[in-house]
Design an enzyme around this catalytic site. Structure first.
Site, short mmCIF file in Angstrom:
data_model
loop_
_atom_site.label_atom_id
_atom_site.label_comp_id
_atom_site.label_asym_id
_atom_site.label_seq_id
_atom_site.Cartn_x
_atom_site.Cartn_y
_atom_site.Cartn_z
N GLU A 12 30.35 -6.63 -13.15
CA GLU A 12 31.31 -5.92 -12.31
C GLU A 12 30.67 -5.36 -11.03
O GLU A 12 31.38 -5.07 -10.07
CB GLU A 12 31.99 -4.81 -13.12
N ASP A 196 42.42 -10.84 -19.15
CA ASP A 196 43.05 -11.29 -20.41
C ASP A 196 44.33 -10.48 -20.58
O ASP A 196 44.61 -9.57 -19.80
CB ASP A 196 42.10 -11.03 -21.59
#
Ligand code: 4EZ
Length: 230
Positions: A12, A196
């Site tokens: 990230e 997701d």
């Protein structure tokens, strides 16, 4: 101005470190902090490790130890709102700890005495984000992000969180960072790109898309930094 940029996992923040190129690394409280000067503005970048406790520690350290006065979080999340597809961006308007439960004593889910169920993010940052989205021609959703110490991979669990908090996305660090920043009067912003949809195949989807979604979020956050220091 010193801006904190944090993520939870290496993926990230790596796109941000790559973009910046040169930085100084400092070890503090079992973590590594990357300090740099970017277009004349000081940045402190770090990934906290996953979950509410580690993200609390990192956010607190960035503000109290490194002296950051604003905090931007970049990362990925599980989508709840069906309009959020893989790679789509969502900014938290407010955040809640979905797993904070003393309901047996008559308190609402997500609440403990002295605290509040929801914490709102900084409105100015959300406005800047909307401007950035417009410039990039990207859609940016604004909504409720629910945080808890679990990777949700079950539609029943996801639906319960959706119904109870009217949540649009879920992850594992946002609300704890919000608690810290709110308490320490530090404007903050939580951005997530969907990896997701938090149901049975969430772990496979996460493995496939977390890196590409993390890049989408990181690039957006860097555009925000450009605008903030403009
Ligand atoms: C936590 N982050 C996932 C960390 C997964 C694997 C080694 C975001 C996230 C998430 N959190 C993406 N999808 C999620 C989901 N379905 N539930 C919770 O912030 C670590």
């Amino acid at each position: 101005m010193k801006i904190a940029i944090m993520g939870a996992m290496p993926e990230e923040i790596t796109p941000i470190l790559e973009r910046i190129g040169e930085y100084k690394t400092t070890k503090y409280a079992n973590n590594i902090y990357y300090e740099t000067s970017y277009k004349g503005c000081e940045l402190v970048i770090a990934y906290s490790k996953i979950g509410k406790v580690f993200s609390t520690l990192t956010a607190t350290s960035m503000i109290e130890h490194f002296g950051c006065t604003k905090l931007l979080f970049s990362g990925v999340a599980g989508g709840i709102n069906p309009s959020l597809k893989i790679g789509d961006l969502i900014v938290a308007k407010k955040l809640v700890q979905h797993d904070l439960d003393i309901t047996v004593f008559g308190h609402p889910m997500g609440f403990v005495p002295g605290g509040s169920v929801f914490i709102e993010s900084d409105k100015e940052f959300i406005d800047i984000a909307k401007d950035v989205a417009k410039e990039l021609g990207k859609t940016l959703q604004e909504g409720v992000i629910a945080t808890g110490d679990q990777f949700v991979h079950d539609s029943k669990v996801k639906d319960a969180i959706a119904t109870h908090f009217n949540a649009d996305a879920l992850e594992m660090e946002g609300a704890s960072v919000a608690v810290v920043c709110n308490a320490l009067n530090t404007p903050f912003f939580i951005l997530r790109a969907i990896s997701d949809t938090a149901d049975t195949d969430a772990s496979f989807s996460f493995d496939e898309f977390m890196e590409s979604s993390a890049i989408i979020s990181a690039e957006f956050v860097m555009k925000m930094v450009d605008k903030i220091i403009e």
